[in-house]
Scaffold this motif. Structure first.
Motif, short mmCIF file in Angstrom:
data_model
loop_
_atom_site.label_atom_id
_atom_site.label_comp_id
_atom_site.label_asym_id
_atom_site.label_seq_id
_atom_site.Cartn_x
_atom_site.Cartn_y
_atom_site.Cartn_z
N MET A 1 4.65 23.99 -25.99
CA MET A 1 3.39 24.36 -26.62
C MET A 1 2.85 23.13 -27.34
SD MET A 1 3.38 27.45 -25.62
CE MET A 1 1.88 28.00 -26.42
N LYS A 2 1.57 23.17 -27.73
CA LYS A 2 1.01 22.01 -28.42
C LYS A 2 1.65 21.80 -29.79
CE LYS A 2 -3.14 24.37 -30.23
NZ LYS A 2 -4.62 24.39 -30.18
N ASN A 3 2.31 22.84 -30.33
CA ASN A 3 3.04 22.68 -31.59
C ASN A 3 4.41 22.04 -31.38
OD1 ASN A 3 4.65 24.76 -30.55
ND2 ASN A 3 3.70 26.34 -31.81
N GLY A 4 4.72 21.73 -30.10
CA GLY A 4 5.97 21.04 -29.79
C GLY A 4 7.13 21.95 -29.49
N LEU A 5 6.96 23.26 -29.62
CA LEU A 5 8.06 24.18 -29.39
C LEU A 5 8.14 24.57 -27.91
CD1 LEU A 5 7.68 26.59 -32.45
CD2 LEU A 5 9.25 24.64 -32.19
N PRO A 6 9.36 24.65 -27.37
CA PRO A 6 9.52 25.18 -26.01
C PRO A 6 9.01 26.61 -25.93
CG PRO A 6 11.53 24.06 -26.74
CD PRO A 6 10.64 24.20 -27.95
N ILE A 7 8.60 27.04 -24.75
CA ILE A 7 7.95 28.35 -24.63
C ILE A 7 8.90 29.50 -24.93
CG2 ILE A 7 6.25 27.48 -22.99
CD1 ILE A 7 7.85 28.94 -20.78
N TYR A 8 10.21 29.27 -24.81
CA TYR A 8 11.16 30.37 -25.01
C TYR A 8 11.46 30.64 -26.49
CZ TYR A 8 14.14 26.18 -24.82
OH TYR A 8 14.66 24.93 -25.00
N VAL A 9 11.00 29.78 -27.38
CA VAL A 9 11.21 30.01 -28.81
C VAL A 9 10.34 31.18 -29.26
CG1 VAL A 9 10.98 28.99 -31.11
CG2 VAL A 9 11.81 27.59 -29.21
N SER A 10 10.89 32.07 -30.03
CA SER A 10 10.22 33.34 -30.33
C SER A 10 8.86 33.17 -31.01
CB SER A 10 11.13 34.22 -31.20
OG SER A 10 11.43 33.55 -32.42
N ASN A 11 8.72 32.19 -31.85
CA ASN A 11 7.45 32.00 -32.57
C ASN A 11 6.64 30.85 -32.00
OD1 ASN A 11 9.19 29.99 -33.39
ND2 ASN A 11 8.52 30.00 -35.54
#
Length: 663
Positions: A352-362
Motif C-alpha cells: 500500500m502507499k503507506n508501505g504496509l503489505p496488503i495482508y496486514v490487517s490495517n
C-alpha cells in the motif's frame, strides 16, 4: 571464421548506423563504393569507427512485440504468456545438436576492430575528431564486455579470447578451453575500466550511443551479478572450486578464495553504482492514479518518442517512421493484452502507499473484487503501470460515437496473440498518442540503461558486503520510494513483512531452497522487483539469487486476477456466461475452474497430458546455466566424441543431443 567475413558485412554495418542514430545521414555519402573497400582502406577514419561499433549494438530493445523490452519478463513469476517456457519443465529443455549460446561471432568482430584500430590510434594515423575516435575505441571495449557478460550469464565458465584467430583447428581448439567464470568477469571489468576511461560523458550522437555513465552502470550490474552468484551458489558445481565443478579437470592447479572474490565484485559494483547514482537524479512522478498519465514524466519516460530529455535515461534506441524503423509495442500495449499479463504474485507484492503489505490487517487494502480496487491506494507504480478498465487509452483519439476511448474489460478468452493472459495487463511502455497511419507500428523509444538501476545495485551490493544499510543506500532507497509514492520509511515495510505470506507469490523469498530469514534483504529484492517490472531483469535476478531450488519439490502454479468473484459477470453475453471451465461437455475450456481457485490459472485451462506445466513450474539445478551444443564438444575432441572434448559440459547436462538435464 575468416577475416574476410568482416568485409562482407560492411554494407550491413553502415546501414545499421542509420537505424540506430537516425541522423547524420549524409556522413557516409561521399565515401568510396563499398565494393572497392579493402581492409587497408577501412577503419582509418572517425566515420569508419562510428559505423563499425554501432553495427555491433545488440541490446534487447524493442523488436516487434514478442521480442520487445516489455515482453522479456514473460516466463517468470512476474509475467506470463499463453504458452509456457521449457525452463520450467525438467527434461524438456534439451541439449542442442548445434548452435546455442556457444558462439564467438560478435567477440571476433570486436577483437578484429581492436586489433586493427589500436595501433593506428596510438600512432596517430586515424583521421577525424580525436575525442570522438577515442570514444569509439571505448565503445568497442564496452561492447566486448557486454558480449562476454552475456556468455557468463548463459554459460558460466567461458574462454577468454582477446584476438582474432586463424582457421587453424589446433589453435582454435587450444583457445576453446573454458576459463573459470570469476576470471572471465574480472576480464569483463577490465574491459569496462578501459571503456570508462575512454568514453565521453556525452556521446557524439547523444543518448543514442554508449556513454561513460552507461558503462559505469553496466559495470555495477556485472559486479553485482557475479558477487551475488558466487555468494548464493557457493560450494556448488556452478562456482569455480565448488563440489563437482566440471572445470577442475581442465584447471587442476586452480585455487580461489571465494569470499574474497565475492567481496571484490560487490565492491566493484558499489563504487561504479555510486558514481552514477550520485550524479543522476530520478525523473519526477506526479503520482496520478493511472486514469490519464499522459503528462506524468515517470510514465512517459517508457513510451515517449524522444527520450533525450529524461535525466534518468542513459542510453536508448530511437525509431523513425520515414526510415521504416518501427515496432509493434504500441499496438499490443495500447489496444489489447499482447498475449501477456502480470501474475497475481507480482501484483500482490506491491505494498500500500503507506508501505504496509496488503495482508496486514490495517493496511487499507480494498480487496480484489475488481482491478480498480486492486490498485486503490497502492504503490503508485502499480497504479501507473497496470491497466484497469475505464482508464483513458488515448488523448488524441475518440470512438466512432465521439466518446473518449478507454481501456475495456480484459479479454481473457480471445485470440492468444492479443489475449490478456492473467487479466492483469501491462501498461508500462504505453503511449497515449495514436497515429492513424501507423496501423500496427509505432516509434516510441526503447530504454536500454536507466540510472535507477544504479541506485538499486548499490543498495543490494552494499548490504551484501556490509550487512547494514549505509547512508548512501538509505538515501537512494528513500528517493526510489518517494518517487513510487510509498512511505519512505522502508523499515515500516520490513517490520510488517511476513515471509511465509511473501513466499506464496515471490520466488525471491528463497535462496538455495531456504526461505529467507532476513526480512531487510528480502525487501531489497522486493524493491528491485517492483521498480524494474517488465524490463527484462527478472529471470537473471532469480538465477543469481539461486531462488529456484524450492520448485524442484514444490512446483508453483501461476495465477492472475480473481475471476470467480464479481468480475465473472464481465464475461456474460445477453446474460449468459461465455466462460467455459474444464470438463464442460462438448466444449473446449477457456478458463480455469473455480473449484480449484477463485483466481484465473492460465496453465490450468488445458488439463490434458500434453500440458507440461499442468501441475506448476518446476525446476532442476542444471537450468541455472544453458547447455553447450554437442557439435562444439565433438569438434574440439581428441577422439571425436563429446566426452573427449577439452570443452566440458555444464553441470548436470548430458553429452547427448536432444536429451534433457540429468537432475
Amino acid at each position: 571464421m575468416k577475416t574476410t567475413y568482416y568485409f562482407s558485412t560492411i554494407s550491413w554495418l553502415l546501414s545499421m548506423t542509420v537505424l540506430f542514430t537516425l541522423h547524420s545521414c549524409n556522413k557516409y555519402l561521399d565515401r568510396e563504393p563499398l565494393s572497392n573497400v579493402t581492409p587497408q582502406e577501412y577503419l582509418n577514419t572517425e566515420a569508419d569507427l562510428a559505423a563499425y561499433t554501432v553495427g555491433r549494438y545488440a541490446f534487447p530493445s524493442h523488436s516487434g512485440w514478442g521480442l520487445g523490452t516489455f515482453a522479456n519478463d514473460n516466463g517468470t513469476d512476474n509475467q506470463v504468456t499463453s504458452s509456457y517456457s521449457t525452463r520450467w519443465v525438467p527434461g524438456e529443455w534439451r541439449v542442442p545438436s548445434s548452435g546455442g549460446e556457444w558462439d564467438f561471432a560478435q567477440i571476433r568482430q570486436l577483437n578484429y576492430f581492436l586489433e586493427q584500430v589500436l595501433p593506428k590510434w596510438k600512432s596517430g594515423k586515424l583521421t577525424g575528431n580525436s575525442a570522438n575516435i577515442t570514444h569509439y575505441v571505448g565503445e568497442a571495449y564496452f561492447l566486448r564486455a557486454y558480449e562476454y557478460f552475456n556468455k557468463v550469464q548463459a554459460l558460466g565458465d567461458f574462454p577468454i579470447v582477446k584476438n582474432t584467430l586463424k582457421d587453424n583447428m589446433e589453435e582454435l581448439t587450444a583457445t576453446s578451453i573454458r576459463q573459470p567464470r570469476n576470471m572471465v568477469v574480472r576480464f569483463i571489468l577490465s574491459d569496462l575500466d578501459s571503456a570508462i576511461t575512454l568514453l565521453n560523458d556525452v556521446a557524439p550522437d547523444g543518448k543514442n550511443r554508449i556513454s561513460k555513465k552507461a558503462a559505469l552502470l553496466f559495470k555495477s550490474r556485472v559486479g553485482l551479478f557475479e558477487g551475488s552468484w558466487l555468494k548464493y551458489h557457493k560450494g556448488t558445481a556452478f562456482v569455480p572450486g565448488g563440489t563437482g565443478w566440471p572445470g577442475a579437470k581442465s584447471h587442476p592447479n586452480f585455487s580461489i578464495n571465494i569470499d574474497n572474490e565475492i567481496n571484490y565484485f560487490l565492491e566493484q559494483s558499489m563504487t561504479a553504482a555510486a558514481q552514477v547514482a550520485d550524479a543522476v537524479e530520478l525523473v519526477g512522478n506526479t503520482k496520478d492514479d493511472g486514469y490519464n498519465s499522459s503528462s506524468n514524466p515517470y510514465f512517459k519516460m517508457f513510451g515517449d518518442e524522444n527520450l533525450n530529455g529524461y535525466s534518468e535515461v542513459l542510453l536508448w534506441r530511437s525509431y523513425s517512421m520515414p526510415l521504416g524503423i518501427t515496432h509493434a509495442v504500441n499496438h499490443y500495449m495500447n489496444r489489447n493484452g499482447g498475449n501477456s499479463g502480470y501474475s497475481r504474485g507480482l501484483v500482490e507484492n506491491f505494498t500500500m502507499k503507506n508501505g504496509l503489505p496488503i495482508y496486514v490487517s490495517n493496511s487499507g487494502y480494498a480487496g480484489d473484487d475488481s482491478i480498480s480496487l486492486v490498485k486503490k491506494n497502492r504503490d503508485n507504480r502499480l497504479q501507473l503501470f497496470m491497466k484497469a478498465p475505464g482508464e483513458l487509452s488515448y488523448t488524441n483519439q475518440t470512438s466512432s460515437t465521439g466518446a473518449v476511448q478507454t481501456e475495456p474489460r480484459p479479454d481473457i478468452i480471445g485470440l492468444a496473440e492479443t489475449r490478456y493472459v492473467t487479466g492483469y495487463a501491462l501498461k508500462k511502455g504505453m503511449s497515449y498518442l495514436f497515429a492513424q497511419a501507423e496501423g500496427q507500428t509505432g516509434t516510441t523509444g526503447s530504454i536500454i540503461f536507466r540510472a535507477v538501476e544504479a541506485y538499486l545495485n548499490y543498495i543490494e551490493a552494499s548490504y551484501l558486503a556490509k550487512g547494514v544499510i549505509d547512508a548512501k543506500a538509505n538515501s537512494y532507497w528513500t528517493k526510489i520510494r518517494e518517487r513510487a509514492g510509498v512511505n519512505t520509511d522502508f523499515m515500516a515495510t520490513v517490520n510488517a513483512t511476513d515471509m511465509q505470506k511473501e513466499a506464496q507469490g515471490d520466488f525471491a523469498a528463497y535462496s538455495a531452497g531456504q526461505l529467507l530469514s532476513d526480512k531487510l534483504l528480502y525487501n531489497i529484492r522486493r524493491e528491485r522487483r517492483l521498480e524494474l517490472v517488465a524490463e527484462g531483469f527478472r529471470f537473471n535476478d532469480l538465477r543469481r539469487w539461486r531462488a529456484l531450488d524450492q520448485l524442484a519439490s514444490n512446483p508453483y502454479i501461476i495465477e492472475g486476477m480473481r475471476l470467480w468473484g464479481p468480475m465473472q459477470d464481465w464475461y456474460k453475453d445477453k446474460g449468459v456466461s461465455t466462460l467455459i471451465v474444464p470438463g464442460t461437455a462438448g466444449k473446449t475450456a477457456n478458463v480455469s475452474s473455480p473449484q480449484e481457485s477463485q483466481y484465473l490459472r492460465p496453465y490450468r485451462i488445458n488439463l490434458s497430458a500434453n500440458n507440461l506445466v499442468l501441475n506448476g513450474y518446476s525446476w532442476t539445478s542444471a537450468h541455472y546455466l544453458s547447455p553447450i551444443a554437442i557439435s562444439h564438444l565433438s569438434i574440439t575432441s581428441t577422439d571425436g566424441s563429446p566426452a573427449g572434448s577439452i570443452i566440458y559440459q555444464n553441470p548436470n547436462w548430458p553429452l547427448v543431443a536432444n536429451q534433457g538435464a540429468n537432475q
